[in-house]
Structures are given as structure tokens and as C-alpha cells.
Design a protein around this motif. Structure first.
Motif, PDB file in Angstrom:
ATOM      1  N   ASP A 270       0.741  -1.086   0.212  1.00 59.41           N
ATOM      2  CA  ASP A 270      -0.003   0.059   0.065  1.00 59.41           C
ATOM      3  C   ASP A 270       1.210   1.018  -0.193  1.00 59.41           C
ATOM      4  N   PHE A 271       0.661   1.930  -1.341  1.00 58.53           N
ATOM      5  CA  PHE A 271       1.782   3.076  -1.178  1.00 58.53           C
ATOM      6  C   PHE A 271       1.310   4.242  -1.060  1.00 58.53           C
ATOM      7  N   GLY A 272      -0.167   3.734  -0.374  1.00 59.36           N
ATOM      8  CA  GLY A 272      -0.840   5.305   0.184  1.00 59.36           C
ATOM      9  C   GLY A 272      -0.701   6.430  -0.562  1.00 59.36           C
ATOM     10  N   GLY A 273      -1.267   6.326  -2.433  1.00 60.97           N
ATOM     11  CA  GLY A 273      -1.357   6.928  -3.403  1.00 60.97           C
ATOM     12  C   GLY A 273      -1.249   6.221  -4.390  1.00 60.97           C
ATOM     13  N   PRO A 274      -0.606   7.493  -5.406  1.00 58.93           N
ATOM     14  CA  PRO A 274      -0.906   6.593  -6.658  1.00 58.93           C
ATOM     15  C   PRO A 274       0.727   7.157  -6.530  1.00 58.93           C
ATOM     16  N   PHE A 275       1.306   6.889  -6.226  1.00 57.39           N
ATOM     17  CA  PHE A 275       2.884   7.013  -6.303  1.00 57.39           C
ATOM     18  C   PHE A 275       4.041   5.724  -7.190  1.00 57.39           C
ATOM     19  N   GLY A 276       3.315   4.341  -6.717  1.00 56.86           N
ATOM     20  CA  GLY A 276       4.003   3.383  -7.697  1.00 56.86           C
ATOM     21  C   GLY A 276       4.090   3.681  -9.316  1.00 56.86           C
ATOM     22  N   PRO A 277       4.387   2.369  -9.935  1.00 49.78           N
ATOM     23  CA  PRO A 277       4.796   2.620 -11.267  1.00 49.78           C
ATOM     24  C   PRO A 277       3.559   2.599 -12.000  1.00 49.78           C
ATOM     25  N   GLY A 278       3.595   2.922 -12.584  1.00 52.26           N
ATOM     26  CA  GLY A 278       2.580   3.842 -13.644  1.00 52.26           C
ATOM     27  C   GLY A 278       1.616   4.341 -12.416  1.00 52.26           C
ATOM     28  N   GLY A 279       1.860   5.136 -11.088  1.00 48.79           N
ATOM     29  CA  GLY A 279       0.837   5.590 -11.020  1.00 48.79           C
ATOM     30  C   GLY A 279       0.027   5.157  -9.709  1.00 48.79           C
ATOM     31  N   ILE A 280       0.226   3.265 -10.305  1.00 46.04           N
ATOM     32  CA  ILE A 280      -0.717   2.483  -8.659  1.00 46.04           C
ATOM     33  C   ILE A 280      -0.950   2.925  -7.302  1.00 46.04           C
ATOM     34  N   SER A 281      -1.539   2.687  -6.295  1.00 47.76           N
ATOM     35  CA  SER A 281      -1.551   3.269  -5.207  1.00 47.76           C
ATOM     36  C   SER A 281      -1.058   1.552  -4.269  1.00 47.76           C
ATOM     37  N   GLU A 282      -1.506   0.445  -5.225  1.00 46.43           N
ATOM     38  CA  GLU A 282      -1.123  -0.195  -4.343  1.00 46.43           C
ATOM     39  C   GLU A 282      -0.882  -1.877  -4.869  1.00 46.43           C
TER      40      GLU A 282
END
Length: 423
Positions: A270-282
Motif C-alpha cells: 500500500d503506497f498511500g497514494g498513486p505514487f507507484g509504477p504507472g501511478g498505482i496506489s497498491e
């Protein structure tokens, strides 16, 4: 020389009567006493002997003596008639046969017309500890879990003492009534390892008398598993803007993997927002098969919470960390600019929020000297121009948070005094 006259002076009717009386004492009324020895052959008052035979047969007991006993009567303490012995010494042993008893005590007395002594004979057996896990009972579980063990010891006597240890820091003591009992033990979560040893020690009078230490038995096939220990690896926990990217990794500990806890692990991010690869949140639950880095990119200065969940056979555990994106550090350094070689100099660095300071006094980037604060004492021994550099940073930071300040120092040769003497 004893002359007839002197003999007549010594031998009076009274003395002759005394000799005749001594000579006419009943046989066996005169006695001599030795000294009792314990089972180790040491002189002991009121010795205690141990007989630890467990063969279910009558046994013969030989008391020990130092010196000679004559005309001694022995009460063996088992209800049999006392026995009379004309002589008892190292060459003439005495003994008595006792009916078999597993556990009892006999009080013995040795008496003559002039002395008496006593001893005790303790009849017992050597206790033998044993742990039984009946067929079908569990020998492994996920903590917290309660496992059960049966005290299968034999030759348990009323004075037996038991000690259970479970390889997790806990100990249980019990008496003879623990024989045949079921002992339950709770293995708490996160307090044990994987393969556990269970040990039962037992002692009684015979164990102490013959060996001096308890007997022990251990079983080593108890497996207590636990949830995995989640751990997030990160390239930095502090970023300084415009640096806004961090790499995360799942570096969790697979608990008891080498002891059979090999079921496929799963992970959830769970990244806490759309901060992961491709803008994913989790990243939803998926098999955890590697620890490849996962890049996160944050949009601005702030604090961001990241969570990792790990699932194994025993359940789910989770860890959360905070990533801080902050404004860059600034640094300044102050101190004397023109000095003489050999002077003791004080420099002060100012860097709000900095956790550490390093100094390069020659501007070569070769030798950095750490300091606990922004203050440093230094001496330049050779003349020249130097670019004193101070470098500051934050704990667990990215390289973007390092800040530097430069202070130029001119070191002059120390003046030499010239003294001229007039005529």
C-alpha cells in the motif's frame, strides 16, 4: 625384679578376689567398639546408607566399620530379631538380607555393653525421566499454540523432583505427583524459534547419592512456527526536493523456512497514494517470489506512509514506514580568514536540521573529519591558501540532501623576530 616378698605385698586377698571375679564373667560380657563408616568409607556419626537396587529381589546389606567390634548386637530395623556377633571388623563382615521394597527406610542400631551407634539405610531406586507424546498429538503448530506432553518417567519415588524446560525461557518444577501427568505448555508468538527442545530432568535420593546430578531426557522434534517478520528495504527515508524518487524492496524474514514452513508467501503493498509504477496506489496480494526494487515517485514536499503485508502459513503481519520529502538543507561556515601557521583556530558551521557534519580543511575531498556538532578546532601548520569545506546531511538521507559551504583561509608564515645587539 618381682621378688617373693614384693609379690606378697601386691597380691592381697582383695586383689585375688578381683581377678577371680574378672575371670568368672560370663562369656561375651566384655566388649570392644569400632567406628561406623559411611558408604564412601569415611568416618561418620550416624551414617546414612543407600541401596538403589530395583531388581525386585531381596538384597543383602553390609554395614562398614573402622576398627573392631566385639560382642555386638545389631537391630536391622526391619522387624526381624536382633542379631549377636562375637566380632565385626574389616576381615569379619556382617550382613543382613532385606526383603525387596522400592522405597523405605530402616533405622539400625549397633550396641555393646559399653557403647552404641546408629545408622540409617535408605532403600530407593534410580528415577528414570521420560517424555511421551502419544500418537496423534501435535508436535508442531503456529504460535501462539499450546502443546501437551506426558511425564512417562519410571522408578518415581516420593522424594522425586522434576524440572521441565521448553527452550523458550520458561521452566516448570513439580514433585512426584507429576508422574503420568499431562503437562501443557503455551508457546507465545514471537518468543520462540523454530525447532524447539523439551527437556525433563528428574532427581531423587538415589540419583543424588550415586551420581550427584539429575538425569535428563530431551526431545528435539517440536516445531513452533510463527508469522514472517515484515521488513521494507528503502534506498532512503529522507529525500530533499527536487529529489522525489525512492526504491522499495521486500526484504522480510521468512520465519522457519528451513524447518518446513515452506508454503508460498504472499505480499501486499500500500503506497498511500498513486505514487507507484504507472501511478498505482497498491499492489494487491501476489506471490512473493523476489525482492526486485519498486520505484515510487512523490509529487511534492511532504510525509508519505508506505505499508507492506506478508502472509505465510501462520498468518499475516505488517510493517509501515514513513518517507519524508523536504526542502534542501543549507549550510554556512564562519571563522578566521587570515591566520598564521600554527595558530589554534575555531570554525563554526550552521545548518538547520542537519544530523551530521564533516570537514575537509584542505579542499581536496580526500580527508573528511566528522564532528558531533557544527564546531571544530583546527591548526594549519604550513602557509598557503586553503578552501575549507564543510559538508552536512541527514540520517537515512538520499544524496540530494547533502549541502556544502566553503570558507577560504589564508595561512601566512609566522613572523620571525630579529634581535641586533649594539656594541
Amino acid at each position: 625384679m618381682l621378688t617373693p616378698k614384693r609379690f606378697s605385698d601386691i597380691v592381697t586377698p582383695a586383689s585375688i578376689a578381683g581377678v577371680l571375679a574378672l575371670c568368672t564373667l560370663p562369656f561375651g560380657s566384655w566388649s570392644q567398639c569400632g567406628t561406623l563408616l559411611n558408604g564412601d568409607g569415611m568416618v561418620t556419626n550416624d551414617p546414612v546408607y543407600f541401596e538403589c537396587n530395583d531388581g525386585n529381589n531381596p538384597f543383602e546389606f553390609f554395614p562398614l566399620t573402622q576398627g573392631s567390634w566385639t560382642n555386638v548386637t545389631v537391630n536391622w530395623g526391619d522387624g526381624s530379631s536382633p542379631e549377636f556377633f562375637e566380632i565385626w571388623d574389616n576381615l569379619n563382615a556382617i550382613s543382613h538380607v532385606y526383603d525387596y521394597e522400592e522405597f523405605t527406610s530402616y533405622d539400625l542400631t549397633f550396641s555393646t555393653s559399653s557403647c552404641a551407634a546408629s545408622a540409617a539405610l535408605k532403600k530407593s531406586v534410580l528415577v528414570n525421566p521420560a517424555i511421551v507424546v502419544p500418537e496423534g498429538w501435535p508436535t508442531g503448530a503456529c504460535a501462539p499454540a499450546t502443546l501437551s506432553f506426558v511425564n512417562g518417567s519410571t522408578n518415581v519415588t516420593p522424594d522425586t523432583e522434576f524440572t521441565w524446560t521448553f527452550d523458550d525461557g520458561t521452566t516448570v518444577t513439580a514433585g512426584a505427583d507429576n508422574e503420568g501427568a499431562t503437562v501443557d505448555h503455551l508457546y507465545n508468538a514471537f518468543t520462540t524459534g523454530c525447532q524447539r527442545e523439551v527437556t525433563l530432568t528428574a532427581t531423587n535420593a538415589c540419583r543424588t547419592a550415586e551420581f550427584g546430578v539429575p538425569a535428563a531426557v530431551t526431545i528435539d522434534y517440536i516445531n513452533i512456527w510463527d508469522r514472517d517478520n515484515p521488513l521494507i528495504g528503502t534506498s532512503a527515508t529522507v529525500l530533499c526536493w527536487p529529489d522525489n524518487t525512492v526504491d522499495l524492496q521486500n526484504i522480510s524474514e521468512m520465519v522457519c523456512f528451513n524447518n518446513g514452513n515452506t508454503q508460498q508467501r504472499k505480499e501486499h503493498w500500500d503506497f498511500g497514494g498513486p505514487f507507484g509504477p504507472g501511478g498505482i496506489s497498491e499492489i494487491d496480494w501476489r506471490p512473493w517470489v523476489n525482492s526486485d526494487p519498486i520505484p515510487l515517485t512523490f509529487p511534492s514536499v511532504g510525509e508519505y506512509t508506505i505499508s507492506l503485508g506478508i502472509e505465510n502459513y501462520c498468518g499475516i503481519d505488517e510493517q509501515s514506514i514513513t518517507i519524508v520529502v523536504r526542502e534542501p538543507l543549507t549550510a554556512e561556515v564562519a571563522g578566521p580568514s587570515v591566520v598564521c601557521a600554527g595558530d589554534r583556530l575555531e570554525f563554526t558551521a550552521t545548518a538547520p536540521d542537519a544530523d551530521w557534519f564533516e570537514w575537509d580543511f584542505y579542499g581536496t575531498d580526500q580527508n573528511w573529519y566528522p564532528s558531533q556538532s557544527g564546531n571544530m578546532i583546527w591548526t594549519f601548520n604550513a602557509p598557503g591558501d586553503y578552501d575549507l569545506t564543510v559538508q552536512v546531511g541527514l540520517d537515512n538521507q538520499s544524496e540530494s540532501c547533502v549541502a556544502q559551504a566553503i570558507h577560504q583561509v589564508q595561512v601566512q608564515a609566522k613572523p620571525q623576530a630579529a634581535i641586533v645587539l649594539s656594541e
